[in-house]
Every structure is written in structure tokens, then in C-alpha cells.
Design an enzyme around this catalytic site. Structure first.
Site, PDB file in Angstrom:
ATOM      1  N   ALA A  22       0.782  -1.363  -0.046  1.00 27.53           N
ATOM      2  CA  ALA A  22       0.039  -0.068   0.128  1.00 27.53           C
ATOM      3  C   ALA A  22       1.020   1.156  -0.002  1.00 27.53           C
ATOM      4  CB  ALA A  22      -1.062   0.032   1.238  1.00 27.53           C
TER       5      ALA A  22
ATOM      6  N   ASP B  34      20.803  28.173 -32.512  1.00 27.48           N
ATOM      7  CA  ASP B  34      21.537  28.591 -33.518  1.00 27.48           C
ATOM      8  C   ASP B  34      20.726  29.636 -34.207  1.00 27.48           C
ATOM      9  OD1 ASP B  34      23.731  28.575 -35.421  1.00 27.48           O
ATOM     10  OD2 ASP B  34      22.487  27.368 -36.899  1.00 27.48           O
TER      11      ASP B  34
ATOM     12  N   ASN C 171      -1.759   6.892   0.066  1.00 25.23           N
ATOM     13  CA  ASN C 171      -0.950   5.661   0.551  1.00 25.23           C
ATOM     14  C   ASN C 171      -0.640   5.877   1.978  1.00 25.23           C
ATOM     15  OD1 ASN C 171      -1.588   4.746  -1.986  1.00 25.23           O
ATOM     16  ND2 ASN C 171       0.851   4.531  -2.384  1.00 25.23           N
TER      17      ASN C 171
ATOM     18  N   ASP D  57      -5.789   4.055  -6.825  1.00 25.40           N
ATOM     19  CA  ASP D  57      -4.500   4.470  -7.083  1.00 25.40           C
ATOM     20  C   ASP D  57      -4.315   4.613  -8.544  1.00 25.40           C
ATOM     21  OD1 ASP D  57      -3.622   4.763  -4.426  1.00 25.40           O
ATOM     22  OD2 ASP D  57      -2.200   2.891  -4.666  1.00 25.40           O
TER      23      ASP D  57
END
Length: 943
Positions: free
Chosen positions: A308, A354, A728, A772
Site C-alpha cells: 500500500a 543557432d 497511501n 491508485d
């Protein structure tokens, strides 16, 4: 040194080590055992080709598929996930191998998905780069066995007699033996925008690449004239090959994103181990473990919490978000060859570019014209004949000035060999760009082209570096009269003039008038214009053929100011870059005065700011160069190794450098830079190979748009990192504090089990599954919430997750844990809070309510995480994917709570309206707490 001594010295030098520009062409032919008139025999050329190899650059070895696949797994987070997979699989085996090891399979699937996404994007980029490459092989004309032969340039060998004509590509390095009005466009090699006039004379001393006037080089092009030369170098032994060798030795650096993700992966590895050990020890010490079943339960919980704590979706989500960002950039004409390179542009603090073809159009344009009666301005840029000729801000109405302007532009066009054609709506030139500029300007002044059509060319005296002028003889079709038209260096041309054109009259060129014309020329030069004078004279029937005596007593018509104009979209793009704190540095092979003028016009530097030349850089050691690049934004007359030194010095100062370019001379610096950006249209294949991003439209503004896109992607990465890690952390703190405070919350008294947990292992895995992935992925495609160009670049030493972000992650995680445990306490007797409905709830219902509260809290947290400072209600509904993910999460949670077969799998129980209302209300505290924290942070920022 006398001739015998010089010959003796040459005999001791291997031809490959000899600077051909310092030796006589005849001697070069002798040493290469070549014939300067008939060329090599076919048999000898075949022998040399077999011995020396084809005339091509050493190809980059393709990366084998198996190595490309393994590279996708070379990431600390992937290592961590593989370990988590092994641990989960071990726990499943210890538990008795019942059912499928769902957790291990899910993590393994994410790892594989991440690898597939990376491989697909790399393949897409490879295909896009291949599509940009030219499909036709270059060819060259040589003398073989005394006959002209056209063959693929790859078959050229040392000693070949190369025959050059207008429009040809130079197939190899060669020492000129003949040159007639030969002008070579060397911008791709030296960065010099103007074509260089060549001659076969031996140079007296070693010279820089752009000043070796008796040499032609592979990869350049003939813009005018004809010539012949003996091939002195092929393949890797050419100047282009030397740059390619430098490119091979140039190291590439990991992107800031790669460095940061590596740091996060290492940090999480330590955190995961500590979390698992601390939680398991806490359970053993607080609740006690007496049976093997209890040990298995504790071990599984430790593993579940470790899983987790790891945002296992991070690599896959990161790849998806970068891939989506890459696709968005591709639609904006930027092809990204490596996923992680896209973020680097967002962190860039310096863009080195450039001048020729990148900031400018690489299309020589007449912008001013000075005659005896005054100044004329020519509007419009490039080779498209759109614009007009004006007197200041007003139309050109002065008849005298108009006549003089027509004479200058018409005569300048006739005294040239360029052609201007239209094909499918696009205007193209053949020949010298400077001569084409006269044709374009003449088309803008009504009536001029018609006057030019009255003349037929009879003869020409070509431009030479000694005379610095050219003349043509023409006959007027109406009356047969002859005219000589001349153009060249204005001061040289004035010396040959004795008269001056004033309106339709011709007057003597007095010393006073001559000085005034010279002052006009100096005024144009001071503005960084390239100047060309125009004159003419009447001729008699005995003039042909032309000789230098005919170039005397000319009538001076006027002088034009020519410049390679800046791209119109570049100035606002540079302004936007400066607003974003990104410094723009011009690095060019052009003249310092021209470079400083263009840089000033574009807003790169203030007017009057000096340019630092390559010769000045050679005098600086590394500390001196690092100090010089801090305050200098224009570098001129530089060579490839100078560009590389400048990029390295900027990086040593802590800058994240994006380097743009199109020529071969840009390639080593592009590879060394943090992000190399090649031009897709004018860029060479060597440059595209070295770059990480290719601009399909050669548009500098696309680079700045990519910087914005990179910053948005970086913001989105931080959004889902903030979301994943705080969510988490909420899970970890919920279990840790729930075990630690089980007695206080009433958990211990609600069950007879030795180990009582606030959340079950399956519930933790469910939370990971629905919170998640979808919401985090949706946040990764969030539109721009804050004005990303209103802040400076992220410093190279700044962590993506800094202390303030970590504090936010910890505080949000703690609030989640508190509201989850408080919800459980509300439905259990014996806790801190009064029970809402005494006697009606048990541990299963209370745990289900806590479980649901934590899920909803994480869903509310998605709104928090969209910005670190801005309120969640700003642009609340702009991301429909996010709202879709939130709705899906709610529906899935309702299903897992209310559907019987899911209740059995996840240990949940049905809840009534009160329970659901409490869960939503408690979960929303996460949103309000974070709004309060953001308000405090905004107040501190303002003060």
C-alpha cells in the site's frame, strides 16, 4: 620556404595528416597518386573503395530488441515493485495457495504494461524520425578514365576528381584545383548564413574551417558557379566525420525526471521496509501474538501495508502521462524520441539556439535601399514576393527615388544567375540566395520586372574574390543598345564609378557625393546589413566579350542592405520564454555584428550588448568560461567545439540546457545538452540522430510551446505523486494508529480475535485498486491549472517532492487516518466518541464505514492534489476524465458494500442512509482541512 624544401616537408607527411589548404593542389594530387585533369581510373577507384570503405559516416549500431526491453525495467521503482511481487507471492504460498495471488498478478501486470508503453513510444518516435529522413541518396559527378561520370556519393574515394556545378551537393572534402564564380553554402557546417566564395590558391597559414577558401566540404552545397577539386577525405575522415567522431565521444546525461524518480524509488524502498517492520512489531508488542495463524495474519498485514505504501501504479501512470504529453506535442509539430525527455524541457533554464534557420528564416532579404535621392524600405521577408517598396511609412511617390530604386533592383537582378520559381504555392530559389534577394525585391516594385524583360544577356564576367564584383552585358530588345550591369562590394564598385544616377539624370560623381555614398554604406553596415552596390554603363557594339576595362567609368546607382530576417513568431516566443524565467542564448558562426543585431531585434539582449567571438573563447580557461556564460547571451564566429564548451559551462553553472540546431556543427552540443532539439526540415541526419526532440516545422515558437507543455506535464506528475503518496500515507497511518489505539477506539473489545485490525488486508488492496489507478491517471491529463509560465524553472538541485510537499503529504495522510478511525469509533461502543446508534452496529459494520470513509477521503483528495496552493474549486470541472474516475470509484465502493458476493470477499456489510451520510461528511473533512492549509500558505506567500 622555397619549393624544394616545401616538397621535402610534404614527403614526410602522410596525406591523411596533411592540411590540404596549405599545400599546392598539384602536390596534393601527386601525394594522392591522382590525375588533376583525367581523374582516377575505374579500376583504381574500385581498389581504393574496397580498401578504404564507402564514403559514409559510421552508422550508429541499432540497440537490440532484448536490450530495449530490459531498459524498460531499469528503474528503482520497478525493482521495488518486483520485490513487492515476490513478497506478495511468498505470502500467498505461506497462506496455503488458496485462490489466485491477485496482488502479485496485479503488480506484475503493471510492470509489464509500463514496459510495453515505453517500447511503443520509442517505436513511434523511431518511425517519425525515419519519416523525416530523405529517401533519395546523394550523387556526385567525377572524372573517371577521363570521362564525366555520375555516381552515388558513397562511392567517392580519395584522389577522385570531383566536378561541381550550381545546385550540387558536395559529396566529400576536396582541395579545389579550379573555381569559376564558385560559391558554397556552408551554413550546415559552419553556421555562416552567407555563401562563401571559393578559389584554388594555396593558403599562407592555417585557417578556421569557414576561412579555408580553397577547400569544399562534405554536406555543403554549391549555390553558384562551377569548380573542380581533388577528394582529400571521405567518410569519417571528412570534417563532418570529425564532428560525428566528437559526437560518439560526447556523453549523454540522465534527465532530471530520471534522477528524481530514481531518488523517489530509493526513498520508498527504505520507507516500505521501515513501515512493514514497525507495524508488525507494534502489533506484536501491543496486541500479542500466540498462534501460527496470528503470525501469518501479522505478516500478511505487513506485506499489504508495504504494498500500500508503494505507489505501484506510478511507473505505468508516469509512462501513460508522458506518452499522452508526447502525443500532444506531436500534434504541435514536436517529435519526442524518449518519453522522459519531454519533462526536461519543462525544467529548462537556458535555451541555446543557432541563428541561421532557427531564429532566422535562412532566406536573404533586401530590407533597405539607398540612392542619391534618399532611402527606400522594402517590406516583406523571405522568398515570397509579397510586400512593397516604401519611403519611410508612406508609399513611394517620389518619382526620382522610384526611378533610382527600379534601376538598382532591376540592374542588380540582371547582374546575377539566380532564379525564382513558384511550385504548388511555395516559392523556391535556384542559385545564390543573395542574388535571389534582388529578384524578390524587384517583384515588389511595380514595373521593375517588366523593364528587366526588355534585356537579353550576351556575356558575363563572374564574381571573383579578387575583384569582389560581377558584370553582365545585355542588349535592349527595342533598340539594340547595349548595357553593362554590375554589382559587388560597394566600396570596390565606387572606385570604378565616375558618374552618379540622380532621378533620370546622370551627374558627375564628385568627391563630396562619393563621401556621401560611402557614409550611406557605412550606415547600413553599422546596422549589420550585408551591403551590395549596383552600377551600370552604356556599351558599344565592340564591348563583347567583357573584360575588366569595361568595368570602368560606371554610373553608380545605389546600395542595398541585405539580411537574413528573423522569423516573425520568434520575438513573442522569446518574450514568453523570458516571462517563464528561461534565458535564450544565441550561438552562431555568423559575424559578431550581425549576431548582435539579430539578437537585439529579437529581444534576446538589449541594444548595444556585445557578442563574444570564438577567438575570445579560446583565451578563456574553464572557470573563466563559466563566468563568461553567466552574463553573455550572444556567441558568434564559433566552431563545433566552442558550442560544446558553452553548453558544458552552462551545465557546470547549474543550468538545465536545451540546445537547438540544424547543422552538423550543432550535433555534439545537442547530444551533450540536457535536451537536444533538432530541426526536422533543414536539420541534417547527424543532428536528428543526436537530438532528443525534433521540430517538424523548424519553428522556435514550438520549443517555447514545448516548454509550457513540459511544465504542465511536470505539474501533473507532481499532482499524482502528491495524491498517491498522501493517500497511501493515509492507509498506512490508519492501520498503524488503529492497531496502536485499538483499545481506546473500542476495536479491542469488539472482537475475540487476538489481532484486531481497523481494515482487512483485502480492503487495503481494494483501496489501492480503485483509488491508485483511475483518479491518478485522470490527474495526469489535467489541463493547466496554474499559469506555469509565470514562475521560474525548477532549480536543478530542487527535489520534485520538497519539504513543503512532504509536509502536505503527511498532514493529508494524518487527516485521512483520523477521520477514518473516528468513523469506526462512532459506530463502536467503548471508544472516545459517543455511539450514533447503540446496539445496532458490530465490528463488521463499523469497519465497513471506516473503509468507505477512507475510500471517499481519497476521492476528495484528488481535488486537493490538483494544485499545491490554488483552491480545489478553481477550474473545478475542466477535467471530465477526473470526474469520470471519481464517479466510477463511488459506484465501485457502493457495489463492494452492498452486493452480497462482494461482501463475502471483502468482509463488508450493508449500510443505511445515516451510515453513508456520515461516511461522506467525515471524508469531506480532508477537503476542508486542505483548503485551510492552502489559504495559510497563500497568505504566507503574499506576505
Amino acid at each position: 620556404m622555397d619549393a624544394p624544401a616545401q616538397s621535402e616537408q610534404l614527403d614526410r607527411i602522410d596525406p591523411l595528416d596533411l592540411d590540404p589548404s596549405l599545400a599546392d593542389a598539384t602536390e596534393i594530387a601527386r601525394r594522392l597518386e591522382a590525375d588533376a585533369h583525367l581523374g582516377l581510373t575505374a579500376a583504381e577507384a574500385a581498389r581504393r573503395l574496397a580498401a578504404e570503405g564507402p564514403n559514409e559516416l559510421r552508422a550508429v549500431r541499432p540497440v537490440p530488441v532484448w536490450r530495449r526491453i530490459l531498459a524498460q525495467f531499469n528503474d528503482p521503482l520497478i525493482y521495488l515493485l518486483l520485490v513487492a511481487t515476490a513478497v506478495s507471492l511468498g505470502a500467498w504460498l505461506i497462506e496455503g495457495s488458496q485462490g489466485l495471488p491477485v496482488d502479485a498478478l496485479v503488480i506484475a501486470a503493471i510492470v509489464v504494461l509500463n514496459a510495453v508503453l515505453g517500447l511503443v513510444q520509442e517505436a513511434r518516435a523511431d518511425n517519425a524520425v525515419a519519416a523525416l529522413s530523405t529517401m533519395t541518396a546523394a550523387s556526385s559527378t567525377v572524372m573517371r578514365d577521363g570521362l564525366l561520370t555520375t555516381l552515388p556519393s558513397t562511392q567517392l574515394v580519395r584522389g577522385d576528381l570531383l566536378v561541381l556545378g550550381e545546385g550540387d551537393s558536395v559529396g566529400a572534402d576536396a582541395r579545389l584545383t579550379e573555381a569559376n564564380s564558385l560559391r558554397i553554402a556552408e551554413a550546415s557546417l559552419t553556421g555562416e548564413s552567407s555563401a562563401v566564395t571559393k578559389h584554388p590558391r594555396t593558403l599562407p597559414a592555417p585557417a578556421a574551417l569557414g576561412d579555408r577558401l580553397n577547400m569544399v566540404f562534405k554536406g555543403t552545397a554549391v549555390s553558384q558557379g562551377v569548380g573542380r577539386g581533388i577528394v582529400t577525405g571521405t567518410g569519417m575522415n571528412t570534417e563532418v566525420g570529425a564532428i560525428a567522431s566528437m559526437l560518439e565521444r560526447t556523453e549523454t546525461h540522465p534527465t532530471p525526471l530520471q534522477v528524481e524518480i530514481g531518488h523517489i524509488g530509493k526513498l520508498l524502498s527504505v520507507v516500505v521496509i521501515v513501515i512493514a517492520i514497525v507495524v508488525m512489531l507494534t502489533i506484536v508488542l501491543v496486541q500479542g501474538v500466540s498462534t501460527p495463524a496470528d503470525f501469518v495474519t501479522v505478516f500478511l498485514l505487513g506485506v499489504s501495508l508495504a504494498v500500500a505504501a508503494v505507489p505501484e501504479g506510478l511507473p505505468a501512470i508516469l509512462s501513460v502521462i508522458l506518452s499522452i504529453g508526447v502525443q500532444r506535442m506531436a500534434r504541435q509539430n514536436a517529435v519526442v524520441k524518449n518519453l522522459k525527455s519531454v519533462e526536461t524541457l519543462g525544467s529548462a533554464s537556458v535555451i541555446c539556439c543557432d541563428k541561421t534557420g532557427t531564429l532566422t528564416r535562412n532566406e536573404m532579404t533586401i530590407q533597405q535601399l539607398l540612392t542619391a535621392s534618399g532611402r527606400v524600405d522594402v517590406t516583406g521577408v523571405g522568398y515570397r514576393p509579397e510586400g512593397d517598396v516604401r519611403q519611410g511609412d508612406a508609399p513611394l511617390t517620389d518619382l526620382c527615388l522610384r526611378y533610382e530604386a527600379q534601376l538598382v533592383l532591376g540592374a542588380g537582378s540582371l547582374a546575377g544567375n539566380a532564379q525564382l520559381t513558384e511550385k504548388n504555392g511555395e516559392w523556391e530559389i535556384q542559385g545564390d540566395p543573395t542574388e535571389a534577394a534582388f529578384l524578390v525585391a524587384a517583384a515588389k516594385l511595380e514595373g521593375t520586372t517588366g523593364h528587366m524583360a526588355r534585356f537579353d544577356r550576351l556575356d558575363e564576367m563572374p564574381f571573383t574574390s579578387e575583384r569582389k564584383m560581377m558584370s553582365t552585358l545585355h542588349q535592349e530588345t527595342s533598340d539594340g543598345s547595349l548595357r553593362i550591369f554590375s554589382k559587388g562590394a560597394p566600396d570596390i564598385l565606387l572606385e570604378r564609378c565616375t558618374f552618379l544616377q540622380v532621378g533620370e539624370s546622370v551627374v558627375p560623381l564628385t568627391d563630396e557625393r562619393r563621401q556621401r555614398m560611402l557614409a550611406d554604406i557605412q550606415a547600413l553596415s553599422a546596422q549589420a546589413f550585408r551591403t551590395l552596390g549596383v552600377a551600370y554603363s552604356r556599351a558599344d557594339e565592340n564591348t563583347a566579350p567583357l573584360d575588366e576595362a569595361d568595368e570602368q567609368g560606371l554610373i553608380y546607382a545605389g546600395v542595398v542592405g541585405i539580411i537574413d530576417p528573423p522569423r516573425t513568431e520568434v520575438t513573442p516566443a522569446i518574450k514568453e520564454a523570458h516571462r517563464a524565467g528561461v534565458r535564450v542564448v544565441m550561438i552562431t558562426g555568423d559575424h559578431p555584428t550581425t549576431a548582435a543585431r539579430i539578437a537585439s531585434d529579437l529581444g534576446i539582449v538589449e541594444p548595444g550588448a556585445p557578442a563574444l567571438a570564438g577567438a575570445d573563447l579560446d583565451l578563456l580557461d574553464e572557470p573563466g568560461l563559466r563566468e563568461a556564460v553567466r552574463g553573455t547571451s550572444v556567441f558568434a564566429r564559433v566552431s563545433p567545439h566552442h558550442k560544446l564548451r558553452i553548453v558544458d559551462a552552462l551545465q557546470a553553472n547549474g543550468d538545465i540546457v536545451a540546445m537547438t540546431g540544424d547543422g552538423v556543427n550543432d550535433a555534439p552540443a545537442l547530444k551533450s545538452a540536457d535536451i537536444g532539439v533538432a530541426m526536422g526540415v533543414t536539420g541534417t541526419e547527424v543532428t536528428k540522430e543526436a537530438a532528443k526532440i525534433i521540430l517538424v516545422d523548424d519553428n522556435f515558437a514550438t520549443i517555447v510551446a514545448a516548454v509550457r507543455g513540459g511544465r504542465v506535464i511536470l505539474d501533473n506528475i507532481k499532482k499524482f505523486l502528491r495524491y498517491l503518496l498522501s493517500s497511501n500515507m493515509g492507509e498506512v497511518l490508519t492501520v498503524f494508529l488503529g492497531v496502536l489505539l485499538a483499545g481506546v477506539l473500542g476495536l479491542a473489545g469488539a472482537s475475540s480475535e487476538t489481532v484486531v485490525l481497523p481494515l482487512l488486508v483485502t480492503q487495503i488492496l481494494w483501496i489501492n485498486l480503485i483509488t491508485d489507478s483511475g483518479p491518478a491517471l485522470a490527474m495526469g491529463v489535467d489541463p493547466e491549472i496554474d499559469d506555469v509560465m509565470a514562475r521560474p524553472p525548477r532549480p536543478i538541485n530542487e527535489r520534485m517532492i520538497d519539504l513543503r510537499m512532504w509536509m502536505g503529504i503527511m498532514s493529508t495522510g494524518l487527516v485521512m487516518a483520523v477521520v477514518t478511525l473516528a468513523t469506526i469509533d462512532l459506530f463502536l461502543p467503548g471508544g472516545l466518541l459517543p455511539v450514533l446508534d447503540p446496539g445496532s452496529d458490530d465490528l463488521t459494520v463499523a469497519r465497513t464505514a471506516g473503509f468507505t470513509t477512507l475510500v471517499f477521503a481519497q476521492l476528495f483528495n484528488t481535488l486537493n492534489s490538483r494544485s499545491e496552493l490554488t483552491t480545489a474549486f478553481h477550474r473545478l470541472f475542466v477535467n471530465r476524465w477526473l470526474w469520470g474516475a471519481l464517479l466510477l470509484g463511488v459506484l465501485l465502493q457502493v457495489a463492494v458494500v452492498e452486493l452480497p458476493f462482494l461482501q463475502a470477499a471483502f468482509g463488508t456489510a450493508s449500510m443505511d442512509t445515516v451510515h453513508w451520510a456520515v461516511c461522506v461528511g467525515m471524508a469531506s473533512i480532508v477537503l476542508w482541512a486542505e483548503e485551510l492549509r492552502k489559504w495559510i500558505l497563500r497568505a504566507r506567500t503574499r506576505s
